[in-house]
Design a protein around this motif. Sequence first.
Motif, PDB file in Angstrom:
ATOM      1  N   ARG A 129       0.874  -1.174   0.000  1.00 21.18           N
ATOM      2  CA  ARG A 129       0.000   0.000   0.000  1.00 21.18           C
ATOM      3  C   ARG A 129       0.912   1.224   0.000  1.00 21.18           C
ATOM      4  O   ARG A 129       1.802   1.344   0.835  1.00 21.18           O
ATOM      5  N   ILE A 130       0.676   2.116  -0.962  1.00 19.36           N
ATOM      6  CA  ILE A 130       1.565   3.264  -1.142  1.00 19.36           C
ATOM      7  C   ILE A 130       0.775   4.559  -1.255  1.00 19.36           C
ATOM      8  O   ILE A 130      -0.422   4.557  -1.542  1.00 19.36           O
ATOM      9  N   ALA A 131       1.483   5.652  -1.028  1.00 18.32           N
ATOM     10  CA  ALA A 131       0.964   6.995  -1.295  1.00 18.32           C
ATOM     11  C   ALA A 131       1.715   7.503  -2.518  1.00 18.32           C
ATOM     12  O   ALA A 131       2.943   7.405  -2.590  1.00 18.32           O
ATOM     13  N   VAL A 132       0.967   8.017  -3.499  1.00 18.11           N
ATOM     14  CA  VAL A 132       1.570   8.468  -4.755  1.00 18.11           C
ATOM     15  C   VAL A 132       1.269   9.952  -4.941  1.00 18.11           C
ATOM     16  O   VAL A 132       0.119  10.383  -4.856  1.00 18.11           O
ATOM     17  N   PHE A 133       2.328  10.719  -5.193  1.00 16.25           N
ATOM     18  CA  PHE A 133       2.223  12.152  -5.472  1.00 16.25           C
ATOM     19  C   PHE A 133       2.172  12.296  -6.987  1.00 16.25           C
ATOM     20  O   PHE A 133       3.102  11.886  -7.688  1.00 16.25           O
ATOM     21  N   LEU A 134       1.081  12.875  -7.488  1.00 16.15           N
ATOM     22  CA  LEU A 134       0.826  12.878  -8.926  1.00 16.15           C
ATOM     23  C   LEU A 134       0.724  14.281  -9.511  1.00 16.15           C
ATOM     24  O   LEU A 134       0.306  15.221  -8.839  1.00 16.15           O
ATOM     25  N   ALA A 135       1.079  14.356 -10.782  1.00 14.79           N
ATOM     26  CA  ALA A 135       0.894  15.577 -11.564  1.00 14.79           C
ATOM     27  C   ALA A 135       0.425  15.156 -12.950  1.00 14.79           C
ATOM     28  O   ALA A 135       0.726  14.051 -13.408  1.00 14.79           O
ATOM     29  N   THR A 136      -0.310  16.019 -13.601  1.00 12.79           N
ATOM     30  CA  THR A 136      -0.737  15.740 -14.967  1.00 12.79           C
ATOM     31  C   THR A 136       0.449  15.929 -15.896  1.00 12.79           C
ATOM     32  O   THR A 136       1.141  16.942 -15.827  1.00 12.79           O
ATOM     33  N   ASP A 137       0.689  14.948 -16.738  1.00 12.97           N
ATOM     34  CA  ASP A 137       1.746  15.081 -17.735  1.00 12.97           C
ATOM     35  C   ASP A 137       1.168  15.826 -18.929  1.00 12.97           C
ATOM     36  O   ASP A 137       0.176  15.388 -19.517  1.00 12.97           O
ATOM     37  N   GLU A 138       1.763  16.955 -19.287  1.00  3.29           N
ATOM     38  CA  GLU A 138       1.226  17.792 -20.362  1.00  3.29           C
ATOM     39  C   GLU A 138       1.261  17.097 -21.715  1.00  3.29           C
ATOM     40  O   GLU A 138       0.380  17.279 -22.535  1.00  3.29           O
ATOM     41  N   GLN A 139       2.290  16.296 -21.970  1.00  2.68           N
ATOM     42  CA  GLN A 139       2.426  15.620 -23.255  1.00  2.68           C
ATOM     43  C   GLN A 139       1.391  14.506 -23.392  1.00  2.68           C
ATOM     44  O   GLN A 139       0.692  14.413 -24.387  1.00  2.68           O
ATOM     45  N   TRP A 140       1.283  13.664 -22.386  1.00  5.66           N
ATOM     46  CA  TRP A 140       0.393  12.512 -22.438  1.00  5.66           C
ATOM     47  C   TRP A 140      -1.029  12.889 -22.046  1.00  5.66           C
ATOM     48  O   TRP A 140      -2.002  12.352 -22.556  1.00  5.66           O
ATOM     49  N   GLY A 141      -1.167  13.798 -21.086  1.00  4.40           N
ATOM     50  CA  GLY A 141      -2.485  14.226 -20.647  1.00  4.40           C
ATOM     51  C   GLY A 141      -3.036  13.441 -19.474  1.00  4.40           C
ATOM     52  O   GLY A 141      -4.104  13.750 -18.964  1.00  4.40           O
ATOM     53  N   GLY A 142      -2.323  12.420 -19.027  1.00  6.44           N
ATOM     54  CA  GLY A 142      -2.769  11.619 -17.892  1.00  6.44           C
ATOM     55  C   GLY A 142      -1.946  11.910 -16.654  1.00  6.44           C
ATOM     56  O   GLY A 142      -1.106  12.810 -16.633  1.00  6.44           O
ATOM     57  N   LEU A 143      -2.184  11.132 -15.611  1.00  6.66           N
ATOM     58  CA  LEU A 143      -1.478  11.307 -14.347  1.00  6.66           C
ATOM     59  C   LEU A 143      -0.171  10.525 -14.340  1.00  6.66           C
ATOM     60  O   LEU A 143      -0.111   9.398 -14.830  1.00  6.66           O
ATOM     61  N   ALA A 144       0.862  11.125 -13.752  1.00  7.31           N
ATOM     62  CA  ALA A 144       2.171  10.480 -13.664  1.00  7.31           C
ATOM     63  C   ALA A 144       2.821  10.850 -12.338  1.00  7.31           C
ATOM     64  O   ALA A 144       2.490  11.877 -11.734  1.00  7.31           O
ATOM     65  N   THR A 145       3.744  10.002 -11.892  1.00  9.00           N
ATOM     66  CA  THR A 145       4.513  10.332 -10.696  1.00  9.00           C
ATOM     67  C   THR A 145       5.238  11.649 -10.940  1.00  9.00           C
ATOM     68  O   THR A 145       5.567  11.986 -12.076  1.00  9.00           O
ATOM     69  N   VAL A 146       5.490  12.404  -9.889  1.00  3.99           N
ATOM     70  CA  VAL A 146       6.077  13.734 -10.029  1.00  3.99           C
ATOM     71  C   VAL A 146       7.441  13.669 -10.716  1.00  3.99           C
ATOM     72  O   VAL A 146       7.728  14.458 -11.609  1.00  3.99           O
ATOM     73  N   THR A 147       8.295  12.740 -10.324  1.00  7.82           N
ATOM     74  CA  THR A 147       9.590  12.522 -10.981  1.00  7.82           C
ATOM     75  C   THR A 147       9.851  11.018 -11.025  1.00  7.82           C
ATOM     76  O   THR A 147       9.144  10.247 -10.383  1.00  7.82           O
ATOM     77  N   PRO A 148      10.890  10.577 -11.745  1.00  7.81           N
ATOM     78  CA  PRO A 148      11.218   9.150 -11.732  1.00  7.81           C
ATOM     79  C   PRO A 148      11.744   8.671 -10.378  1.00  7.81           C
ATOM     80  O   PRO A 148      11.760   7.484 -10.106  1.00  7.81           O
ATOM     81  N   PHE A 149      12.194   9.606  -9.546  1.00  4.76           N
ATOM     82  CA  PHE A 149      12.858   9.241  -8.299  1.00  4.76           C
ATOM     83  C   PHE A 149      12.030   9.565  -7.063  1.00  4.76           C
ATOM     84  O   PHE A 149      12.232   8.989  -6.012  1.00  4.76           O
ATOM     85  N   ASP A 150      11.141  10.539  -7.189  1.00 11.09           N
ATOM     86  CA  ASP A 150      10.295  10.962  -6.077  1.00 11.09           C
ATOM     87  C   ASP A 150       8.848  10.892  -6.530  1.00 11.09           C
ATOM     88  O   ASP A 150       8.526  11.226  -7.656  1.00 11.09           O
ATOM     89  N   GLY A 151       8.008  10.494  -5.647  1.00  9.96           N
ATOM     90  CA  GLY A 151       6.597  10.466  -5.986  1.00  9.96           C
ATOM     91  C   GLY A 151       5.851   9.351  -5.293  1.00  9.96           C
ATOM     92  O   GLY A 151       4.630   9.320  -5.326  1.00  9.96           O
ATOM     93  N   VAL A 152       6.569   8.438  -4.651  1.00  7.26           N
ATOM     94  CA  VAL A 152       5.920   7.322  -3.969  1.00  7.26           C
ATOM     95  C   VAL A 152       6.565   7.134  -2.601  1.00  7.26           C
ATOM     96  O   VAL A 152       7.790   7.140  -2.483  1.00  7.26           O
ATOM     97  N   VAL A 153       5.716   6.998  -1.584  1.00  6.40           N
ATOM     98  CA  VAL A 153       6.184   6.638  -0.239  1.00  6.40           C
ATOM     99  C   VAL A 153       5.261   5.546   0.286  1.00  6.40           C
ATOM    100  O   VAL A 153       4.112   5.420  -0.156  1.00  6.40           O
ATOM    101  N   ALA A 154       5.759   4.765   1.215  1.00  7.11           N
ATOM    102  CA  ALA A 154       4.906   3.768   1.860  1.00  7.11           C
ATOM    103  C   ALA A 154       3.747   4.498   2.526  1.00  7.11           C
ATOM    104  O   ALA A 154       3.938   5.559   3.133  1.00  7.11           O
ATOM    105  N   ALA A 155       2.543   3.957   2.400  1.00  7.00           N
ATOM    106  CA  ALA A 155       1.362   4.615   2.966  1.00  7.00           C
ATOM    107  C   ALA A 155       1.528   4.856   4.460  1.00  7.00           C
ATOM    108  O   ALA A 155       1.099   5.888   4.980  1.00  7.00           O
TER     109      ALA A 155
END
Length: 174
Positions: A129-155
């Motif tokens: 179970r995780i917590a995900v920090f998300l931002a809309t990717d302008e190119q794709w238009g969907g949700l993505a992790t903020v960076t490849p290295f930061d964006g997920v922590v254990a819930a």
Amino acid sequence: MVARAADYGGVMTRRARRSALVALAAAAMMLSGCSALPFLTQQQECVSWVTFDDQQALAASAQLIVVGEVIEQVGTVDLLGGDARLYRFEVLEASDDRFAGLEIEIASRSDGCAADPYGFGDQLDTSARIAVFLATDEQWGGLATVTPFDGVVAASELEPGLEPGLPSVAPPAP
């Protein structure tokens, strides 16, 4: 073939010498693995990713924070010129209540400039179970992790009371 003075009747003009030097330099670059004609090669821009000192700084760069579990990888999407893995995610809690209880798709950003784009690990390749920090990717238009290295922590490690710093996004249509 390198131009020599003998090829020009024993006298090389300044233009002929310059052409010969350019041809020689181009040949040397090609033999050394460099491209003599950069406009014929494909170039890739590399992003320098920001790093975050704490979860508050990470939240300030997010549009949405969700807590839940990855269901499965469902494909890939093109993000910044490289393939990013796309996951279906079950949202149990969210900073925007409209997302709670939904299944959403999240792209796990990759480091497109690395020899192995997920050499550091894929943040969403987990059964925890995780917590995900998300931002809309302008190119794709969907949700993505903020960076490849930061964006997920254990819930269980998510700091209470965090709010995204960017305007929220609309939930997916049912």
